[in-house]
Design a protein around this motif. Structure first.
Motif, PDB file in Angstrom:
ATOM      1  N   THR A   1      -2.390   4.037  -5.396  1.00  0.00           N
ATOM      2  CA  THR A   1      -3.369   5.001  -4.906  1.00  0.00           C
ATOM      3  C   THR A   1      -3.827   4.631  -3.505  1.00  0.00           C
ATOM      4  N   GLU A   2      -4.383   5.606  -2.823  1.00  0.00           N
ATOM      5  CA  GLU A   2      -4.769   5.380  -1.433  1.00  0.00           C
ATOM      6  C   GLU A   2      -5.820   4.286  -1.294  1.00  0.00           C
TER       7      GLU A   2
ATOM      8  N   LYS B   1       0.810  -1.227   0.000  1.00  0.00           N
ATOM      9  CA  LYS B   1       0.000   0.000   0.000  1.00  0.00           C
ATOM     10  C   LYS B   1       0.835   1.266   0.000  1.00  0.00           C
ATOM     11  N   ASN B   2       2.084   1.158   0.401  1.00  0.00           N
ATOM     12  CA  ASN B   2       2.964   2.319   0.370  1.00  0.00           C
ATOM     13  C   ASN B   2       3.686   2.396  -0.967  1.00  0.00           C
ATOM     14  N   ASN B   3       4.061   3.609  -1.336  1.00  0.00           N
ATOM     15  CA  ASN B   3       4.853   3.766  -2.543  1.00  0.00           C
ATOM     16  C   ASN B   3       6.222   3.146  -2.328  1.00  0.00           C
ATOM     17  N   GLU B   4       6.774   2.573  -3.384  1.00  0.00           N
ATOM     18  CA  GLU B   4       8.049   1.899  -3.296  1.00  0.00           C
ATOM     19  C   GLU B   4       8.977   2.404  -4.394  1.00  0.00           C
ATOM     20  N   THR B   5      10.264   2.393  -4.097  1.00  0.00           N
ATOM     21  CA  THR B   5      11.278   2.792  -5.078  1.00  0.00           C
ATOM     22  C   THR B   5      12.474   1.874  -4.951  1.00  0.00           C
ATOM     23  N   ASN B   6      13.018   1.489  -6.093  1.00  0.00           N
ATOM     24  CA  ASN B   6      14.289   0.773  -6.091  1.00  0.00           C
ATOM     25  C   ASN B   6      15.141   1.310  -7.235  1.00  0.00           C
TER      26      ASN B   6
END
Lengths: 115, 113
Positions: free
Chosen positions: A65-66, A52-57
């Protein structure tokens, strides 16, 4: 597993950000969103996943979206080597029984990066 | 760490023959899943093995079978080959449980004549 809907194809200019949308309006609270890509005739390559949280790699960012009914995969600076079919998949967090080991692939989005 | 390896990479067989494909998972991974990819049907799940036991099976005929060894390496076998079995066969491994991220090998391309 919830079904996903992706546009069949998208274009992007080299060096620009590629934003690939995915709709998963029937997603359940315990289902993750996974992204894979497949370059012609190679095995699918894992990109990123999230709950549910935004992720980055190092490859991409995933914006969910919420309400968790849709997500966007962002390739910040697309290159010609990013031309591939991109698959958005949702699957339960604790897959068991008939879900063991099973990823359900849709048709994906063909991303073409132009010079 | 080495990735998932599959052998052979290319194979040509004739109808009625049988074929065995091999998959070596990432070191330490215990789950291996197999997929078939064709232009018409896309990527379809065949089966999954964990600790030498088949835990799940897709909707394929009994001609498709597999096994997993104590070192987690896996093989799949297709008997009495049909033209429609021509496909890219992919295996994927994950560390422990089936909920963990799967990593795919390069695939074995099978052509049945």
């Amino acid at each position: 597993d919830a079904k996903t809907t992706q546009p069949p194809s998208m274009d992007c200019a080299e060096g620009r950000a590629a934003n690939l949308p995915c709709n998963h309006s029937t997603i359940s609270g315990n289902e993750y969103v996974y992204w894979y890509r497949q370059i012609h005739s190679q095995g699918p390559q894992y990109i990123i996943h999230g709950l549910k949280n935004n992720e980055t790699n190092e490859m991409a960012s995933l914006i969910i979206t919420e309400d968790r009914k849709s997500s966007t995969l962002i390739l910040p600076h697309a290159t010609l080597r990013d031309t591939a079919v991109y698959y958005c998949i949702v699957r339960v967090a604790n897959a068991g029984g008939t879900s063991y080991g099973k990823l359900t692939f849709g048709q994906g989005t063909i991303l073409t990066v132009h010079p | 760490k080495a990735g998932v390896t599959q052998t052979p990479r290319y194979l040509i067989k004739t109808r009625g023959q049988q074929v065995t494909l091999s998959c070596s998972p990432i070191s330490g991974h215990r789950s291996v899943s197999w997929y078939q990819q064709t232009p018409g049907q896309g990527l379809q799940f065949l089966f999954e093995y964990f600790s030498e036991t088949q835990r799940n099976k897709g909707n394929f005929p009994g001609r498709f079978s597999g096994r997993q060894f104590s070192n987690s390496r896996s093989e799949m076998n297709v008997s009495t080959l049909e033209l429609g079995d021509s496909a890219l066969y992919l295996c994927a491994s994950s560390a422990q449980g089936s909920w963990e991220t799967q990593y795919f090998g390069p695939g074995t391309r099978l052509l049945v004549l």
